[in-house]
Design an enzyme around this catalytic site. Structure first.
Site, PDB file in Angstrom:
ATOM      1  N   THR A  76      48.596  11.496  33.479  1.00  0.00           N
ATOM      2  CA  THR A  76      48.187  11.603  32.073  1.00  0.00           C
ATOM      3  C   THR A  76      49.193  12.412  31.274  1.00  0.00           C
ATOM      4  OG1 THR A  76      45.826  11.386  32.526  1.00  0.00           O
ATOM      5  CG2 THR A  76      46.425  12.501  30.508  1.00  0.00           C
ATOM      6  N   PHE A  96      49.709   3.704  34.116  1.00  0.00           N
ATOM      7  CA  PHE A  96      48.764   2.993  33.249  1.00  0.00           C
ATOM      8  C   PHE A  96      48.346   3.820  32.040  1.00  0.00           C
ATOM      9  CE2 PHE A  96      45.733   5.595  35.487  1.00  0.00           C
ATOM     10  CZ  PHE A  96      44.589   5.636  34.701  1.00  0.00           C
ATOM     11  N   LYS A  97      48.526   5.138  32.125  1.00  0.00           N
ATOM     12  CA  LYS A  97      48.124   6.009  31.019  1.00  0.00           C
ATOM     13  C   LYS A  97      48.911   5.716  29.741  1.00  0.00           C
ATOM     14  CE  LYS A  97      45.480   8.308  33.933  1.00  0.00           C
ATOM     15  NZ  LYS A  97      45.500   9.724  34.240  1.00  0.00           N
ATOM     16  N   ASP A  98      50.032   4.993  29.853  1.00  0.00           N
ATOM     17  CA  ASP A  98      50.813   4.666  28.657  1.00  0.00           C
ATOM     18  C   ASP A  98      50.004   3.847  27.660  1.00  0.00           C
ATOM     19  OD1 ASP A  98      53.330   5.930  29.162  1.00  0.00           O
ATOM     20  OD2 ASP A  98      53.779   4.383  30.636  1.00  0.00           O
TER      21      ASP A  98
END
Length: 435
Positions: free
Chosen positions: A139, A106-108
């Site tokens: 991250t 999800f850090k994208d």
């Protein structure tokens, strides 16, 4: 867009300044002076909009005139060029897949948006931008891929030795170019502390143009609101208007973004902060005493955070009113044994392979339902990373179902390199000074 420090409500800086400074000198975190309400017509018809359209509406509402409209649209279309589907498991249970970006996490969303914002603001001939980031797993990979090849930037990623998965380490150590990885003999909290000390050091700030790519940077938080609104749009298309989000929580940036979305007008009934045994926040909500502790390694390594930086932002969003906060946020903790049981249960019930962080979010949904049997809201638990990143955790029969993405296979043939440091600031400072 004007921002203040959580330690100084009277401070005023622009979005550009907050992005590049990352953290105020008073060691607070930047927050928007005004959180505008999205118009009711947009919320009422949100199911008609695509993810990039939703993202543009939110970003333009918050940023105002910081970036011209056409430039902002182009930036978003480049950064958010992958989907975030809410996959239906049963009539009222959905898993939000946030791992379809290049680093499979999800850090994208935050890293790609932030890198492009910084590249947009950087001018030719300006001093090299040194990006410092601490990572507990995902991250670093997202930031590395987000900044790889971005002109006039250099990224230094600190990660704890032996506490990231093999694939996560490959994502950190196989980039070269303007990305360098540093293996620290300590925990994520140690890595995070080194980064924060660097920002407070006068000599380093005089020599370098430092900024952070951690979730302390406000440009990481804003794009994470996009997928909360987009998920609500997906559910609304199916006639579901009441929604609960369960969020795997470590440094509390992800749920912090969800709560910012809530303050912008997203009609969410409840947020659940799901943690592993690094349970600073669940303990606080139970006792009223906020007490950090050294992080403990678990199967859900990206959540191994004993001193979550973004909790100060969440408290700020609620003006320090814990009673009001507790009406919106519930929190549960789960240990490794329970996490593994959750992985098996999701596989058995839904034929779905969930990473350990995702399993904890699922367990929190089930716990909430046990305590609130009359609540029939649609429950969405966030899947924050692709299961392939954690091969050693799954039983063999579940591991066999995991499809390895091509980009992971490509990493295995690349050379790895990481510098190594102990947990002492002078050593890290000298490393930075040597360039």
């Amino acid at each position: 867009m004007q921002l203040y420090s959580t330690n100084n409500k009277y401070l005023r800086v622009s979005f550009k300044e907050a992005v590049f400074n990352s953290m105020p000198q008073d060691k607070g975190l930047y927050m928007p002076v005004e959180i505008p309400q999205l118009d009711a017509d947009f919320i009422g018809n949100i199911e008609k909009y695509s993810l990039p359209e939703i993202a543009y509406k939110i970003a333009s509402t918050l940023l105002k005139d910081e970036i011209p409209a056409e430039d902002l649209k182009a930036l978003i279309e480049d950064a958010i060029n992958f989907e975030a589907p809410a996959v239906k498991l049963d009539d009222n249970t959905f898993v939000l897949e946030l791992f379809h970006g290049p680093s499979l996490a999800f850090k994208d969303f935050g890293a790609r948006f932030m890198s492009r914002v910084m590249a947009y603001f950087l001018k030719d001939g300006e001093q090299l931008l040194d990006v410092l980031v601490a990572t507990s797993g995902d991250t670093g990979g997202a930031v590395a891929l987000g900044f790889l090849g971005v002109p006039n930037t250099r990224v230094t990623i600190l990660y704890p030795e032996g506490k990231v998965s093999p694939i996560q380490e490959l994502q950190l150590t196989t980039n070269a170019e303007n990305i360098r990885a540093v293996q620290v003999k300590g925990t994520f909290d140690d890595c995070q502390a080194l980064v924060k000390q660097a920002f407070a050091d006068e000599e380093l700030n005089a020599k370098f143009r430092l900024t952070s790519a951690n979730s302390i940077n406000i440009s990481r938080l804003i794009p994470q609101t996009f997928y909360y609104f987009n998920t609500y749009a997906q559910l609304k298309k199916q006639g579901l208007n009441d929604v609960i989000f369960s969020v795997p929580s470590g440094n509390f940036g992800n749920i912090g973004a969800g709560l910012l979305a809530y303050k912008l007008g997203l009609p969410v009934k409840q947020f659940i902060a799901a943690t592993n045994i690094n349970d600073t926040v669940p303990r606080f909500l139970e006792s009223g005493i906020y007490e950090t502790k050294p992080s403990t390694q678990t199967y859900s390594n990206a959540m191994d955070v004993g001193a979550p930086s973004n909790w100060v932002r969440i408290m700020d969003l609620f003006n320090g009113d814990v009673d009001t906060l507790k009406k919106v946020v519930t929190s549960y903790r789960f240990n490794d044994e329970e996490t593994l049981a959750g992985i098996k249960e999701i596989d058995s019930k839904f034929d779905y392979v969930a990473c350990p962080h995702t399993a904890i979010a699922y367990l929190a949904i089930e716990k909430f339902r046990e305590e609130n049997p009359d609540d029939e809201s649609a429950a969405v638990f966030l899947s924050t990373a692709h299961a392939c990143k954690f091969p050693d955790i799954f039983p063999k029969e579940i591991a066999a179902k995991i499809k390895i993405p091509e980009q992971v296979k490509a990493l295995e043939s690349k050379p790895q390199h990481a510098d190594k440091l102990n947990v002492d600031f002078e050593g890290f400072k000298n490393y930075l000074l040597k360039g």
